[in-house]
Design an enzyme around this catalytic site. Structure first.
Site, PDB file in Angstrom:
ATOM      1  N   ALA A 134       0.824  -1.209   0.000  1.00 12.29           N
ATOM      2  CA  ALA A 134       0.000   0.000   0.000  1.00 12.29           C
ATOM      3  C   ALA A 134       0.857   1.257   0.000  1.00 12.29           C
ATOM      4  O   ALA A 134       1.828   1.363   0.754  1.00 12.29           O
ATOM      5  CB  ALA A 134      -0.910   0.022   1.230  1.00 12.29           C
ATOM      6  N   GLY A 176       6.991   1.008   5.222  1.00 12.54           N
ATOM      7  CA  GLY A 176       7.861   0.128   4.445  1.00 12.54           C
ATOM      8  C   GLY A 176       7.785   0.398   2.953  1.00 12.54           C
ATOM      9  O   GLY A 176       8.803   0.382   2.252  1.00 12.54           O
ATOM     10  N   CYS A 177       6.596   0.673   2.474  1.00  9.20           N
ATOM     11  CA  CYS A 177       6.411   0.934   1.035  1.00  9.20           C
ATOM     12  C   CYS A 177       7.040   2.269   0.639  1.00  9.20           C
ATOM     13  O   CYS A 177       7.594   2.398  -0.451  1.00  9.20           O
ATOM     14  CB  CYS A 177       4.931   0.880   0.676  1.00  9.20           C
ATOM     15  SG  CYS A 177       4.206  -0.756   0.996  1.00  9.20           S
ATOM     16  N   THR A 178       6.965   3.230   1.524  1.00 11.67           N
ATOM     17  CA  THR A 178       7.610   4.518   1.273  1.00 11.67           C
ATOM     18  C   THR A 178       9.126   4.354   1.251  1.00 11.67           C
ATOM     19  O   THR A 178       9.801   4.858   0.347  1.00 11.67           O
ATOM     20  CB  THR A 178       7.177   5.542   2.337  1.00 11.67           C
ATOM     21  OG1 THR A 178       5.782   5.803   2.150  1.00 11.67           O
ATOM     22  CG2 THR A 178       7.964   6.838   2.232  1.00 11.67           C
ATOM     23  N   ALA A 205      10.110   2.648  -1.969  1.00 13.66           N
ATOM     24  CA  ALA A 205      10.016   3.576  -3.106  1.00 13.66           C
ATOM     25  C   ALA A 205      11.219   4.509  -3.130  1.00 13.66           C
ATOM     26  O   ALA A 205      11.777   4.787  -4.201  1.00 13.66           O
ATOM     27  CB  ALA A 205       8.714   4.380  -3.027  1.00 13.66           C
TER      28      ALA A 205
END
Length: 177
Positions: A61, A66-68, A71
């Protein structure tokens, strides 16, 4: 009910899993709505493969910690990916509006992010049906569609370095041919 959802989500994004598509398999073709620098467009894996190897990385998401961080790592590595002739696309089950914002703020307009449709998630075996999201899996796909590398783990650390190492190894073999 909300507590059960949070526990399920936490387990889904932190528990290591294994990509079902192994190196040597052929990646499923797809088109999806994506955004780069906040601007929506239609991304085609087949069109991207015509230009060179493609990294397709799935993440649970947009705008989660973690996704940030993942990225940011991909954005910082983009000059090296480009130097090696590879393109990158991230994919998650978010709306195009959210991904357009994420493409600017967290991907730093360095690479596109697209909608991981149910068909894509199923084809790449990254679906987490209970929560309607994808797990964290990175694939390196050769121009002929063959999967060269797959890394599936809820921890974002290791995805960029693993894909980069595999890409460099593949490029070295191409130079010898």
């Amino acid at each position: 009910m909300r507590a059960a959802f949070i526990v399920t989500l936490a387990l889904a994004v932190t528990t290591p899993s294994f990509a079902a598509l192994k190196p040597g398999a052929i990646a499923p073709s797809f088109q999806t709505q994506a955004a780069l620098g906040g601007k929506p467009f239609t991304f085609s894996l087949d069109a991207a493969r015509k230009k060179g190897p493609v990294v397709v990385y799935f993440f649970p998401a947009a705008f989660t910690s973690g996704c940030t961080a993942e990225a940011h790592e991909f954005a910082e590595a983009m000059p090296e990916f480009k130097k090696l002739g590879a393109s990158v696309i991230g994919a998650a089950g978010d709306s195009i509006e959210k991904l357009a914002k994420f493409s600017v703020e967290e991907c730093r307009s360095a690479f596109p992010v697209g909608i991981a449709t149910k068909q894509m998630a199923k084809g790449f075996d990254v679906a987490i049906p209970v929560i309607g999201r994808t797990n964290r899996t990175s694939y390196l796909i050769a121009p002929n569609g063959q999967i060269l590398y797959a890394h599936s783990n809820g921890d974002y650390r290791g995805h960029v370095t693993g894909v980069m190492t595999a890409l460099k190894a593949w490029k070295a073999t191409q130079k010898r041919l």
